[in-house]
Enzyme design. Structure first.
Site, PDB file in Angstrom:
ATOM      1  N   VAL A 323      27.881  42.079  34.338  1.00 27.33           N
ATOM      2  CA  VAL A 323      28.497  42.851  33.262  1.00 27.33           C
ATOM      3  C   VAL A 323      28.099  42.295  31.900  1.00 27.33           C
ATOM      4  O   VAL A 323      27.940  43.053  30.935  1.00 27.33           O
ATOM      5  CB  VAL A 323      30.038  42.900  33.419  1.00 27.33           C
ATOM      6  CG1 VAL A 323      30.686  41.541  33.128  1.00 27.33           C
ATOM      7  CG2 VAL A 323      30.632  43.961  32.498  1.00 27.33           C
ATOM      8  N   ASP A 400      37.026  44.722  35.884  1.00 25.47           N
ATOM      9  CA  ASP A 400      38.027  44.110  36.763  1.00 25.47           C
ATOM     10  C   ASP A 400      37.399  42.987  37.557  1.00 25.47           C
ATOM     11  O   ASP A 400      36.182  42.943  37.759  1.00 25.47           O
ATOM     12  CB  ASP A 400      38.604  45.148  37.728  1.00 25.47           C
ATOM     13  CG  ASP A 400      37.529  45.713  38.650  1.00 25.47           C
ATOM     14  OD1 ASP A 400      37.254  45.097  39.696  1.00 25.47           O
ATOM     15  OD2 ASP A 400      36.939  46.763  38.309  1.00 25.47           O
ATOM     16  N   GLY A 542      31.711  46.450  40.679  1.00 26.61           N
ATOM     17  CA  GLY A 542      32.893  46.257  39.847  1.00 26.61           C
ATOM     18  C   GLY A 542      32.515  45.572  38.551  1.00 26.61           C
ATOM     19  O   GLY A 542      31.411  45.759  38.038  1.00 26.61           O
ATOM     20  N   GLU A 543      33.426  44.795  38.006  1.00 26.18           N
ATOM     21  CA  GLU A 543      33.259  44.053  36.763  1.00 26.18           C
ATOM     22  C   GLU A 543      33.228  44.949  35.525  1.00 26.18           C
ATOM     23  O   GLU A 543      33.392  44.473  34.404  1.00 26.18           O
ATOM     24  CB  GLU A 543      31.965  43.211  36.761  1.00 26.18           C
ATOM     25  CG  GLU A 543      31.840  42.205  37.858  1.00 26.18           C
ATOM     26  CD  GLU A 543      30.530  41.424  37.783  1.00 26.18           C
ATOM     27  OE1 GLU A 543      29.755  41.622  36.815  1.00 26.18           O
ATOM     28  OE2 GLU A 543      30.281  40.611  38.683  1.00 26.18           O
ATOM     29  N   GLY A 544      32.993  46.247  35.692  1.00 24.75           N
ATOM     30  CA  GLY A 544      32.762  47.142  34.563  1.00 24.75           C
ATOM     31  C   GLY A 544      31.316  47.554  34.451  1.00 24.75           C
ATOM     32  O   GLY A 544      30.930  48.247  33.510  1.00 24.75           O
TER      33      GLY A 544
END
Length: 576
Positions: A323, A400, A542-544
């Site tokens: 990210v 997240d 995830g992570e954005g």
């Protein structure tokens, strides 16, 4: 009993407070008369101080050569600061004038001697920093008196404090508190310059006043503020007129109608959210990575140890995660919010410490959170959204981190949409068939235990969610209330969006689906919310990451609506 000032004088006091400005431009070359500067310094010297120690001194600088050397120091540190800014922030910063060292006829330095008053200065023993605070009060007095005299004051902070102290000949035990540029100005701006430039906004007073203890917001004489209720009341449907104007402009732009596909719909939705056409560009942007641990991890739903959550948070903060790389490419900032990591995290730049508890409970044995914890997480998320928008961000991006959070997401998706656990549960970080079967069983057992009511979104969050789910739901609601677009990442953000929309259906207008995750529950979520993903690359990190990849698309949609010429303005013939 002491009487207040007469009304005229009282009005003047409040006027000078309201009109005090941190001025950086528009200074006139007129000299400041010695008697005027003397009155201003006398006002500064009348400030209250800890133990009446008066720890300040004032260094008045008029010499051009000295100010040129000091301006060079400031310029060097300004350039270093600018080099660390993400792209959109760097462009905005480049447009700001941050100092007027050479534009003003006089500079004033306020210093602090923490040793003044001796060993037994009242109030300093338990709070050594009160000497610094006292000196800041002197700065405030100086600033107000200067405004009353028609003088502008600009505070310059782009210095290495000891470099500046050496230039000024300060002893080692005396530190610089403020470097101030003082001079007459053509006019005072109606708002602080950073606000008019779009760099930041003022926080509402009702959010800054707490009754009796931190968190119980409320103005004196009024009922306590319920932040969530305030935000829900502020969320409104998109502006139909702005959306119609955007559609009409899309049809007149120098391109075939509908040729920009989904981006045309994005631009129309952005206009409806902002209430104007064209809408403001959604930049700068900030990715908020909400991190927390999950009690359901104990059920063996993932092979990854829980310690990975804290380790990945450290990786985000060090700039080493995917990210971070994607955000750097897109020119976005990354902020990490600890809402429930099961470890103590060292305070570092970029980390917002908002821990509610060290992870949730196992939802197969009882509720993951108490209802109060779920509410606290919701409010935390909406406060983060408000603070990031107040800091000047015009687009928010969800991120997240939390080992086992796809299991909690699957349970939330089933609870809100009625989907079958087998259809909503995915393989997360890449689990084997046996673990996948166990994960579905865990979701089934949780649903059977809690029998969730989707009409009670807070109850559903408390039953299954992670602290990051509830905080993300609040984050989305906060963005919607401020009419700022929020780009959703994958299945975790999607599950949080279901809760947000259950609380406020019109919040969906602020949501833009960055991508379609490979997690099956995300497709269920997007269909339920009626959102069209902008990117579909089979991502499941995830992570954005997926949301950040979509950020340039959302920005391009807004820029096209604003910048592309119409057939009439460009002199291009339209089709008949």
């Amino acid at each position: 009993m002491a009487e207040g000032y007469p009304q005229e004088q009282r009005d003047a006091v409040y006027q000078v407070i309201a009109e005090r400005r941190d001025v950086r431009q528009g200074f006139r070359p007129d000299p400041v008369p010695a008697e005027v500067l003397g009155r201003v310094l006398a006002a500064a010297h009348q400030a209250p101080s800890v133990g009446f120690s008066q720890p300040w001194d004032f260094i008045v600088i008029t010499d051009r050569a000295r100010r040129e050397r000091i301006a060079a120091l400031a310029s060097r540190h300004r350039d270093a600061f600018a080099a660390d800014l993400p792209g959109a922030r760097a462009r905005a910063f480049d447009r700001l004038k941050i100092e007027s060292i050479l534009d003003t006829p006089v500079n004033v330095v306020v210093s602090c001697d923490r040793t003044r008053g001796g060993r037994h200065t009242l109030g300093r023993a338990t709070q050594p920093r009160t000497a610094d605070f006292s000196s800041v009060l002197a700065v405030a007095n100086l600033w107000l008196a200067a405004r009353a005299e028609g003088l502008g004051v600009g505070w310059v902070s782009f210095f290495d404090e000891r470099e500046l102290a050496a230039e000024l000949g300060l002893p080692a035990h005396v530190e610089v508190i403020a470097y101030l540029c003082v001079g007459y100005v053509g006019e005072f701006a109606p708002e602080p310059e950073l606000a008019t430039a779009g760099w930041a906004r003022r926080r509402p007073l009702s959010w800054a006043v707490h009754a009796e203890e931190f968190g119980r917001r409320g103005m004196p004489g009024e009922e306590s503020v319920d932040p969530l209720a305030d935000v829900l009341a502020a969320i409104a449907p998109p502006d139909a007129e702005a959306m119609a104007a955007a559609r009409e402009r899309q049809d007149r732009m120098t391109k075939p109608r509908g040729s920009l596909g989904a981006l045309e719909d994005v631009s129309v939705r952005l206009a409806g959210l902002a209430g104007c056409c064209p809408p403001p560009l959604p930049e700068p942007a900030c990715v908020a990575v909400f991190a927390a641990d999950h009690g359901v991890h104990a059920q063996g739903v993932t092979p990854w140890p829980q310690e990975v959550t804290a380790q990945m948070v450290a990786n985000f903060l060090a700039g080493g995660a995917v990210v971070n790389a994607f955000a750097a490419q897109a020119g976005a900032e990354v902020t990490v919010v600890d809402v429930g990591v099961a470890a103590d995290l060292e305070p570092v730049p970029g980390l917002l410490p908002r821990k509610i508890a060290r992870g949730t409970a196992d939802f197969t044995a009882g509720p993951a959170m108490t209802r109060d914890q779920a509410m606290q997480a919701l409010v935390t998320g909406l406060e983060v959204a408000r603070d990031l928008v107040a800091a000047g961000n015009r687009c928010l991006v969800t991120g997240d981190m939390g080992i086992a959070n796809t299991t909690a997401s699957a349970a939330l998706i089933c609870a809100f949409t009625g989907a079958d656990p087998a259809d909503a549960t995915g393989r997360g970080t890449g689990i084997d068939a046996a673990t996948y079967a166990k994960k579905i069983d865990v979701v089934c057992r949780g649903l059977d235990r809690h029998k969730p009511d989707p009409a009670d979104p807070v109850g559903v969050l408390a039953a299954f969610g992670g602290f990051e789910h509830a905080a993300l739901a609040g984050f989305i609601l906060g963005a919607a209330a401020l009419r700022v677009p929020v780009i959703l990442d994958g299945v975790i953000a999607g599950a949080a969006a279901l809760a947000a929309v259950a609380l406020a259906p019109d919040a969906a207008a602020a949501c833009f689906a960055g991508h379609r995750s490979a997690e099956p529950g995300h497709a269920v979520t997007l269909s339920y919310l009626g959102l069209r993903p902008l990117v579909d690359l089979g991502l499941r990190l995830g992570e954005g990451t997926g949301a950040v990849l979509a950020l340039p698309l959302v920005q391009s949609a807004a820029r096209a609506l604003r910048d592309v010429a119409t057939f009439d303005s460009a002199g291009v013939a339209d089709k008949h």
